[in-house]
Motif scaffolding. Structure first.
Motif, PDB file in Angstrom:
ATOM      1  N   SER A 319      55.787  47.976  52.492  1.00  0.00           N
ATOM      2  CA  SER A 319      56.726  48.953  52.102  1.00  0.00           C
ATOM      3  C   SER A 319      55.701  49.952  51.869  1.00  0.00           C
ATOM      4  O   SER A 319      54.623  49.884  51.305  1.00  0.00           O
ATOM      5  N   PRO A 320      56.307  51.376  52.316  1.00  0.00           N
ATOM      6  CA  PRO A 320      55.312  52.553  51.704  1.00  0.00           C
ATOM      7  C   PRO A 320      55.459  52.877  50.507  1.00  0.00           C
ATOM      8  O   PRO A 320      54.468  53.764  49.995  1.00  0.00           O
ATOM      9  N   ASP A 321      56.202  52.160  49.737  1.00  0.00           N
ATOM     10  CA  ASP A 321      56.232  52.408  48.267  1.00  0.00           C
ATOM     11  C   ASP A 321      55.111  51.720  47.500  1.00  0.00           C
ATOM     12  O   ASP A 321      55.037  52.008  46.204  1.00  0.00           O
ATOM     13  N   GLU A 322      54.404  50.910  48.294  1.00  0.00           N
ATOM     14  CA  GLU A 322      53.319  50.248  47.332  1.00  0.00           C
ATOM     15  C   GLU A 322      52.060  50.401  48.391  1.00  0.00           C
ATOM     16  O   GLU A 322      51.931  50.465  49.500  1.00  0.00           O
ATOM     17  N   ALA A 323      50.860  49.941  47.543  1.00  0.00           N
ATOM     18  CA  ALA A 323      49.650  50.169  48.072  1.00  0.00           C
ATOM     19  C   ALA A 323      48.635  49.291  47.350  1.00  0.00           C
ATOM     20  O   ALA A 323      48.724  49.000  46.097  1.00  0.00           O
ATOM     21  N   PHE A 324      48.014  48.491  47.740  1.00  0.00           N
ATOM     22  CA  PHE A 324      46.952  47.642  47.644  1.00  0.00           C
ATOM     23  C   PHE A 324      45.428  48.242  47.351  1.00  0.00           C
ATOM     24  O   PHE A 324      45.107  48.658  48.435  1.00  0.00           O
ATOM     25  N   ILE A 325      45.216  48.363  46.191  1.00  0.00           N
ATOM     26  CA  ILE A 325      43.696  48.918  46.137  1.00  0.00           C
ATOM     27  C   ILE A 325      42.750  47.915  45.338  1.00  0.00           C
ATOM     28  O   ILE A 325      43.137  47.181  44.181  1.00  0.00           O
ATOM     29  N   ASP A 326      41.613  47.975  45.780  1.00  0.00           N
ATOM     30  CA  ASP A 326      40.798  46.882  45.457  1.00  0.00           C
ATOM     31  C   ASP A 326      39.301  47.539  44.840  1.00  0.00           C
ATOM     32  O   ASP A 326      38.691  48.310  45.543  1.00  0.00           O
ATOM     33  N   ARG A 327      38.787  46.784  43.830  1.00  0.00           N
ATOM     34  CA  ARG A 327      37.405  46.847  43.697  1.00  0.00           C
ATOM     35  C   ARG A 327      36.953  45.376  44.098  1.00  0.00           C
ATOM     36  O   ARG A 327      37.268  44.298  43.270  1.00  0.00           O
ATOM     37  N   VAL A 328      35.883  45.356  44.953  1.00  0.00           N
ATOM     38  CA  VAL A 328      35.758  43.850  45.511  1.00  0.00           C
ATOM     39  C   VAL A 328      35.233  42.969  44.271  1.00  0.00           C
ATOM     40  O   VAL A 328      35.809  41.718  44.231  1.00  0.00           O
ATOM     41  N   GLU A 329      34.506  43.408  43.349  1.00  0.00           N
ATOM     42  CA  GLU A 329      33.923  42.280  42.356  1.00  0.00           C
ATOM     43  C   GLU A 329      34.995  42.251  41.222  1.00  0.00           C
ATOM     44  O   GLU A 329      34.683  41.383  40.191  1.00  0.00           O
ATOM     45  N   ASN A 330      36.121  42.681  41.317  1.00  0.00           N
ATOM     46  CA  ASN A 330      37.252  42.657  40.285  1.00  0.00           C
ATOM     47  C   ASN A 330      38.577  42.394  40.769  1.00  0.00           C
ATOM     48  O   ASN A 330      39.367  42.781  39.988  1.00  0.00           O
ATOM     49  N   THR A 331      38.680  41.710  41.950  1.00  0.00           N
ATOM     50  CA  THR A 331      40.076  41.425  42.458  1.00  0.00           C
ATOM     51  C   THR A 331      40.614  40.418  41.248  1.00  0.00           C
ATOM     52  O   THR A 331      39.926  39.461  40.977  1.00  0.00           O
ATOM     53  N   ASP A 332      41.933  40.707  40.950  1.00  0.00           N
ATOM     54  CA  ASP A 332      42.565  39.836  39.827  1.00  0.00           C
ATOM     55  C   ASP A 332      43.026  38.526  40.339  1.00  0.00           C
ATOM     56  O   ASP A 332      43.937  38.344  41.205  1.00  0.00           O
ATOM     57  N   PRO A 333      42.279  37.477  39.852  1.00  0.00           N
ATOM     58  CA  PRO A 333      42.920  36.057  39.998  1.00  0.00           C
ATOM     59  C   PRO A 333      44.161  35.710  39.963  1.00  0.00           C
ATOM     60  O   PRO A 333      44.507  34.741  40.362  1.00  0.00           O
ATOM     61  N   LYS A 334      44.778  36.296  39.136  1.00  0.00           N
ATOM     62  CA  LYS A 334      46.230  36.089  38.764  1.00  0.00           C
ATOM     63  C   LYS A 334      47.135  36.588  39.999  1.00  0.00           C
ATOM     64  O   LYS A 334      48.056  35.928  40.097  1.00  0.00           O
ATOM     65  N   PHE A 335      46.938  37.341  40.822  1.00  0.00           N
ATOM     66  CA  PHE A 335      47.550  37.708  41.827  1.00  0.00           C
ATOM     67  C   PHE A 335      47.457  36.579  43.305  1.00  0.00           C
ATOM     68  O   PHE A 335      46.266  36.736  43.666  1.00  0.00           O
ATOM     69  N   LEU A 336      48.373  36.256  43.674  1.00  0.00           N
ATOM     70  CA  LEU A 336      48.185  35.293  44.832  1.00  0.00           C
ATOM     71  C   LEU A 336      47.952  35.850  45.943  1.00  0.00           C
ATOM     72  O   LEU A 336      47.135  35.715  46.703  1.00  0.00           O
ATOM     73  N   ALA A 337      48.448  37.308  46.054  1.00  0.00           N
ATOM     74  CA  ALA A 337      48.046  37.998  47.283  1.00  0.00           C
ATOM     75  C   ALA A 337      46.314  38.265  47.221  1.00  0.00           C
ATOM     76  O   ALA A 337      45.737  38.340  48.305  1.00  0.00           O
ATOM     77  N   GLU A 338      45.758  38.713  46.071  1.00  0.00           N
ATOM     78  CA  GLU A 338      44.390  38.676  46.093  1.00  0.00           C
ATOM     79  C   GLU A 338      43.572  37.764  46.341  1.00  0.00           C
ATOM     80  O   GLU A 338      42.754  37.839  47.113  1.00  0.00           O
ATOM     81  N   LYS A 339      44.055  36.535  45.958  1.00  0.00           N
ATOM     82  CA  LYS A 339      43.298  35.292  46.228  1.00  0.00           C
ATOM     83  C   LYS A 339      43.563  35.047  47.644  1.00  0.00           C
ATOM     84  O   LYS A 339      42.327  34.421  48.195  1.00  0.00           O
ATOM     85  N   GLU A 340      44.508  35.139  48.348  1.00  0.00           N
ATOM     86  CA  GLU A 340      44.910  34.916  49.908  1.00  0.00           C
ATOM     87  C   GLU A 340      43.856  35.664  50.616  1.00  0.00           C
ATOM     88  O   GLU A 340      43.200  35.510  51.463  1.00  0.00           O
ATOM     89  N   ALA A 341      44.006  37.216  50.057  1.00  0.00           N
ATOM     90  CA  ALA A 341      42.982  37.997  51.048  1.00  0.00           C
ATOM     91  C   ALA A 341      41.637  37.561  50.810  1.00  0.00           C
ATOM     92  O   ALA A 341      40.969  37.929  52.008  1.00  0.00           O
TER      93      ALA A 341
END
Length: 416
Positions: A319-341
């Protein structure tokens, strides 16, 4: 266990635990476990979307709950709501929450926007004009830096913050309206940033940076450009992108390759108060955009970040209503989407089965690192980056990281 549609909280907790177990296994792509994990991710997200869609949270209850959790008094909310009297009026339900109050409470107290915006408020927001003073706190935007970069035009000679804000406000509105000309007026407000926790300063800087990335992406589009088709993205495509790391002009080649597949790649240095490496966004017309800051001028950082954001575009961005923003050394392990990425990016660079059996992993040396890189047709920095991440020994093989070779591919940008 039997995988089934999630109908209640008990099913949700059960499926979530199974998904977390599979994530910990780091399954190989196309394996039965990887396919099960993908299905579980869809089921979990579907249940969460359905659950949130039917809830009508009471904003005041959410605020009082967070106050109780953090031991806050009414006076502690005064800076967020504009004074003691307003706090009292809001908590007694005599004054409705404005958009600026909602944003301040969300960033200041960590209350999810969904808990502060009731359905009636959502309708009001959709009809709110973009030049409403309640839509944004204009004083929070980094207007001086935006003006230095040529994003805004106003008299920068004024010295006081209030005067700067007044001079820049009209330019800010024009800047945002240009980006969201085809969208409902409240589109930028509704954008939800996922992945990296943001305080208020970081939120406004990220808001401005992401708008600039989208504006630049629009400028890069050409009539006849190929429309993005997620079915054409695969593990092999991501590995093809990773192999571009071998070329000195690999980042420029990546821009061209992604554009041919309907994805815009925009490099824009970060704004003050942020530590972002990359982002995955959609334009209002649904075209995917990847933004990168090149915070670190290193080969391994660039390519891992790019592949991580590509994974979001492929698997998570809807959705255009959301965006994934990332700091490589600090991706939150609680989010399955970040783990999968992370898993997808790692396997695109070095498949897990190859990595665990390689000499570069078992007995790392300059020779074994170069041999594995040659075998996979990737830059040795990619191997070193994975070694650093898994061993924590960041001082080893630093001469192979290719530092200082990415930013020069974008000579028209200024990095601080």
């Amino acid at each position: 266990m039997q995988i089934r549609v999630i109908k209640n909280e008990s099913d949700y907790e059960l499926m979530l635990k199974e998904a977390e177990r599979l994530v910990a296994l780091d399954p190989e792509p196309s394996s039965r476990e990887a396919e099960t994990l993908e299905l579980l991710t869809v089921l979990v997200e579907d249940f969460e979307n359905r659950r949130y869609a039917f809830e009508t949270p009471d904003p005041i209850s959410a605020i009082e709950h967070r106050m109780h959790e953090q031991g806050l008094r009414q006076i502690d909310l005064a800076p967020l709501l504009g004074g003691r009297s307003r706090v009292s009026e809001v908590l007694s339900r005599k004054r409705p929450l404005t958009v600026s109050m909602i944003k301040a409470l969300s960033t200041g107290l960590g209350i999810p926007l969904e808990s502060l915006v009731a359905s009636s408020s959502r309708r009001d927001l959709q009809n709110a004009p973009i030049d409403s003073n309640e839509t944004y706190d204009w004083t929070k935007f980094p207007v001086r830096e935006m003006a230095k970069r040529g994003w805004l035009k106003f008299d920068t000679g004024v010295s006081k913050t209030a005067e700067v804000t007044k001079a820049a406000e009209a330019s800010l509105k024009a800047f945002l309206q240009k980006v969201y000309a085809e969208a409902p007026a409240s589109a930028l407000y509704r954008r939800t940033f996922r992945g990296e926790a943001l305080d208020e300063k970081a939120f406004y800087s990220t808001l401005a940076w992401s708008a600039r990335v989208l504006e630049t992406a629009k400028g890069l589009s050409r009539k006849g450009d190929k429309k993005f088709n997620p079915a054409e993205i695969s593990e092999e495509f991501l590995s093809e992108v990773a192999r571009l790391s071998l070329f000195p002009d690999g980042p420029v080649r990546a821009v061209d390759l992604l554009r041919k597949n309907g994805i815009a790649l925009v490099v824009e240095p970060r704004l003050p108060n942020t530590l972002l490496d990359g982002a995955a966004l959609l334009t209002e017309s649904g075209n995917p955009v990847i933004g990168m800051t090149l915070r670190y001028d290193r080969i391994d950082y660039f390519w891992f970040t790019l592949l991580h954001e590509l994974a979001h575009v492929w698997r998570h961005l809807n959705s255009p209503d959301e965006a994934f923003i990332d700091r490589v050394e600090n991706t939150d392990p609680k989010f399955l989407a970040e783990k999968e990425a992370n898993r997808i990016a790692r396997d695109a660079i070095i498949p897990r089965a190859i990595w665990k059996r390689s000499s570069a992993f078992l007995s790392p040396s300059a020779q074994s690192i170069n041999d594995l890189a040659s075998r996979l047709s990737i830059h040795p920095a990619m191997v070193v980056g994975r070694l650093h991440f898994e061993t924590g020994k960041y001082e080893n093989f630093r001469n192979l990281l290719g530092s200082g070779s990415i930013r020069k591919c974008f000579p028209n940008l200024i990095f601080k």
